[in-house]
Design an enzyme around this catalytic site. Structure first.
Site, mmCIF file in Angstrom:
data_model
loop_
_atom_site.group_PDB
_atom_site.id
_atom_site.type_symbol
_atom_site.label_atom_id
_atom_site.label_comp_id
_atom_site.label_asym_id
_atom_site.label_seq_id
_atom_site.Cartn_x
_atom_site.Cartn_y
_atom_site.Cartn_z
ATOM 1 N N ASP A 64 81.470 31.302 -21.402
ATOM 2 C CA ASP A 64 82.799 31.318 -22.015
ATOM 3 C C ASP A 64 83.551 30.093 -21.476
ATOM 4 O OD1 ASP A 64 85.683 31.831 -22.166
ATOM 5 O OD2 ASP A 64 85.157 33.843 -22.830
ATOM 6 N N GLU A 73 77.671 38.058 -19.744
ATOM 7 C CA GLU A 73 78.712 37.038 -19.581
ATOM 8 C C GLU A 73 79.314 37.046 -18.180
ATOM 9 O OE1 GLU A 73 82.007 37.644 -22.232
ATOM 10 O OE2 GLU A 73 82.939 35.718 -21.745
ATOM 11 N N ASP A 83 86.492 33.622 -28.642
ATOM 12 C CA ASP A 83 87.042 34.623 -27.719
ATOM 13 C C ASP A 83 88.409 34.170 -27.211
ATOM 14 O OD1 ASP A 83 87.468 36.734 -26.083
ATOM 15 O OD2 ASP A 83 86.026 36.148 -24.543
ATOM 16 N N ASP A 119 92.096 32.684 -22.082
ATOM 17 C CA ASP A 119 91.935 33.123 -23.466
ATOM 18 C C ASP A 119 92.961 32.581 -24.445
ATOM 19 O OD1 ASP A 119 89.698 35.092 -22.971
ATOM 20 O OD2 ASP A 119 91.204 35.860 -21.585
ATOM 21 N N TRP A 158 79.968 42.247 -21.021
ATOM 22 C CA TRP A 158 80.879 41.690 -20.018
ATOM 23 C C TRP A 158 81.562 42.849 -19.305
ATOM 24 C CZ3 TRP A 158 86.319 42.229 -19.830
ATOM 25 C CH2 TRP A 158 86.883 41.611 -18.681
ATOM 26 N N HIS A 188 85.930 30.387 -18.499
ATOM 27 C CA HIS A 188 85.508 31.114 -17.300
ATOM 28 C C HIS A 188 85.043 30.261 -16.134
ATOM 29 C CE1 HIS A 188 84.763 35.277 -19.326
ATOM 30 N NE2 HIS A 188 85.971 34.794 -19.541
ATOM 31 N N LYS A 191 81.758 35.178 -14.999
ATOM 32 C CA LYS A 191 83.138 34.722 -14.886
ATOM 33 C C LYS A 191 83.393 34.265 -13.463
ATOM 34 C CE LYS A 191 87.554 36.444 -16.627
ATOM 35 N NZ LYS A 191 88.220 37.485 -17.403
ATOM 36 N N ASP A 240 95.065 31.748 -17.224
ATOM 37 C CA ASP A 240 94.601 32.491 -18.403
ATOM 38 C C ASP A 240 93.350 31.827 -18.950
ATOM 39 O OD1 ASP A 240 94.738 34.372 -20.624
ATOM 40 O OD2 ASP A 240 95.188 32.594 -21.809
ATOM 41 N N HIS A 290 81.085 31.381 -25.893
ATOM 42 C CA HIS A 290 82.406 31.872 -26.287
ATOM 43 C C HIS A 290 83.340 30.680 -26.293
ATOM 44 C CE1 HIS A 290 82.287 36.470 -25.340
ATOM 45 N NE2 HIS A 290 81.515 36.123 -26.334
HETATM 46 C C1 RNT Z 1 86.585 38.406 -20.632
HETATM 47 C C2 RNT Z 1 85.441 37.958 -21.446
HETATM 48 C C3 RNT Z 1 85.113 38.844 -22.618
HETATM 49 C C4 RNT Z 1 86.341 39.395 -23.303
HETATM 50 C C5 RNT Z 1 86.055 40.165 -24.562
HETATM 51 C C6 RNT Z 1 87.234 40.927 -25.053
HETATM 52 O O1 RNT Z 1 86.938 37.513 -19.671
HETATM 53 O O2 RNT Z 1 85.648 36.652 -21.878
HETATM 54 O O3 RNT Z 1 84.282 38.165 -23.497
HETATM 55 O O4 RNT Z 1 87.266 38.400 -23.591
HETATM 56 O O5 RNT Z 1 84.966 40.974 -24.361
HETATM 57 ZN ZN ZN Z 2 84.306 35.757 -23.338
#
Ligand code: RNT
Ligand code: ZN
Length: 427
Positions: free
Chosen positions: A267, A234, A334, A304, A192, A270, A236, A302, A294
């Protein structure tokens, strides 16, 4: 409640639940067995708020991700991280792996830059993994570095910057291969990059063309076998500071992965808020052999937050169960939250993910599909609603008991003890 009494009530509740699910054609014993067998890769970076173990440098851009909060007890070195993860593993039912990031290299007193890291810098992690019989996964760290500050790494217009990150990616694949050989379990390495811009660039083309070239250069390493090192990429929609343009967008990586035979990573944090990641699984798996997932939770801007058992996570694993696709997806966590006890964050997120896996496996798919196929949409919808009211909590508690881990929220006592004994002493 004393432990044996709670054990008795769990057994009693489970018997009733098993019978209720059996009426829907669902075998709870089998679901428990299968749910325990799905590996979940624990991200090491919740333990230290994604700081890494390199000597701290001032004024680094965060790479579009940020852990916020000041709850005491952050792990400050590899030993503290591993001690925390020891406890996390004890509190989690089922098969776990550990997912490392390259900036958790342990280089002793010597500073070793990212293009020069080797397997030797991960021997502490490897020993830990061997001791716990868990497989290792890996991630190059293309952020939190002076050469990432301009917002571009593998897609940088500066040839030297690009080469540095290519060398980093190559070094990481060798490390991944080493993990795989040592542990006898293929290492999934996820690429990523944070590359992108806050505002609309005039040229959206060149960085993407450069990214293709850089990734190709990383993958073209005759010394690394794809049997050992399984690459994922990955995408986004946007990140902090890359709101308008992300070089590695979803379309870019789906197509890249397809053409280079690497694995797309999705993810949950994302995507556009109304987009269903669950719906993408049956589309992408028509063409890609495997997916990396993920689990995360988007809240406002955010991506995460700690995973909870929300609709997105449930829908994702139900979809995988309905497609019989657990052998074609890799599951990794993640998220990072520095505002709550970090051990609890792990346990909540990992357990929610496994609960969603269990729920998927408890889905009365046969009945639902039959109703659908017969054109009885109302019946399908009613049964889907009924499925939500099933006593799956009793099945989950039994899963925990069978795995030798604390059921329900009884693990909170272990976390409280550790907080008092260990975390509160970290200042
Ligand atoms: C970031 C991605 C990635 C990170 C990690 C720390 O938007 O999701 O996977 O969160 O690599
Ligand atoms: Zn991720």
């Amino acid at each position: 409640m004393n432990p044996s009494a709670s054990r008795q009530s769990i057994t009693a509740a489970y018997r009733l639940a098993r019978a209720a699910f059996a009426e829907q054609g669902v075998d709870t014993d089998l679901a428990i067995k299968r749910a325990l067998a799905v590996p979940i890769s624990l991200h090491c970076w919740q333990a230290d708020d994604v700081r890494g173990l390199e000597t701290p440098r001032e004024g680094l851009a965060g790479g579009g991700i940020m852990a916020t909060g000041g709850y005491p007890g952050r792990a400050r070195n590899g030993d503290e991280m591993r001690a925390d993860l020891d406890l996390v593993l004890k509190l989690l039912p089922g098969t776990q792996r550990l997912n490392l990031h390259a900036f958790y290299a342990e280089t002793g007193r010597k500073a070793v830059d990212r293009d020069a890291i080797t397997p030797a810098h991960f021997s502490g992690w490897l020993d830990w993994a061997r001791g716990h019989r868990v497989g290792l996964d890996f991630n190059p760290t293309y952020f939190a570095h002076p050469l990432a500050n301009a917002g571009f790494t593998l897609s940088s217009p500066d040839r030297k910057v690009r080469q540095f990150w290519i060398d980093h990616g190559r070094a990481c694949r060798r490390i991944a291969q080493h993990f795989s050989k040592q542990l006898g379990s293929p290492c999934l390495i996820n690429h990523w990059i944070p590359d992108g811009t806050k505002d609309q660039p005039a040229d959206r083309w060149s960085p993407r063309a450069r990214l293709v070239e850089s990734l190709d250069a990383i993958l073209a390493d005759p010394k690394v076998s794809r049997r050992h090192c399984v690459d994922a990429v990955e995408g986004k929609l946007f990140g902090l500071g890359s709101e308008d343009y992300v070089v590695g967008s979803h379309e870019f990586y789906y197509a890249y992965a397809q053409s280079r035979q690497v694995v797309p990573c999705l993810d949950l944090g994302h995507y556009h808020p109304t987009e269903s990641v669950a719906d993408k699984v049956s589309a992408l798996l028509q063409f890609h052999p495997r997916l990396l997932l993920h689990t995360s939770r988007p809240v406002r801007w955010d991506s995460d937050h700690v995973v909870i058992l929300d609709d997105a996570v449930r829908a994702l694993f139900t979809e995988i169960a309905r497609g019989g696709a657990f052998n074609r997806v890799a599951v990794a966590l993640d998220f990072f939250d520095a505002s709550i006890n970090r051990i609890a964050a792990y346990v909540i997120g990992a357990r929610a993910t496994r609960q969603a896996i269990l729920l998927g496996l408890l889905d009365p798919s046969k009945q639902l599909k039959a109703a659908d196929a017969a054109g009885r949409g109302h019946e399908r919808l009613a049964l889907m609603e009924q499925a939500k009211a099933m006593p799956w909590g009793a099945v989950w508690d039994m899963l925990c008991v069978r795995a030798g881990t604390p059921p329900a929220a009884t693990w909170l006592a272990d976390v409280a003890r550790y907080e008092e004994k260990v975390l509160s002493k970290r200042r």
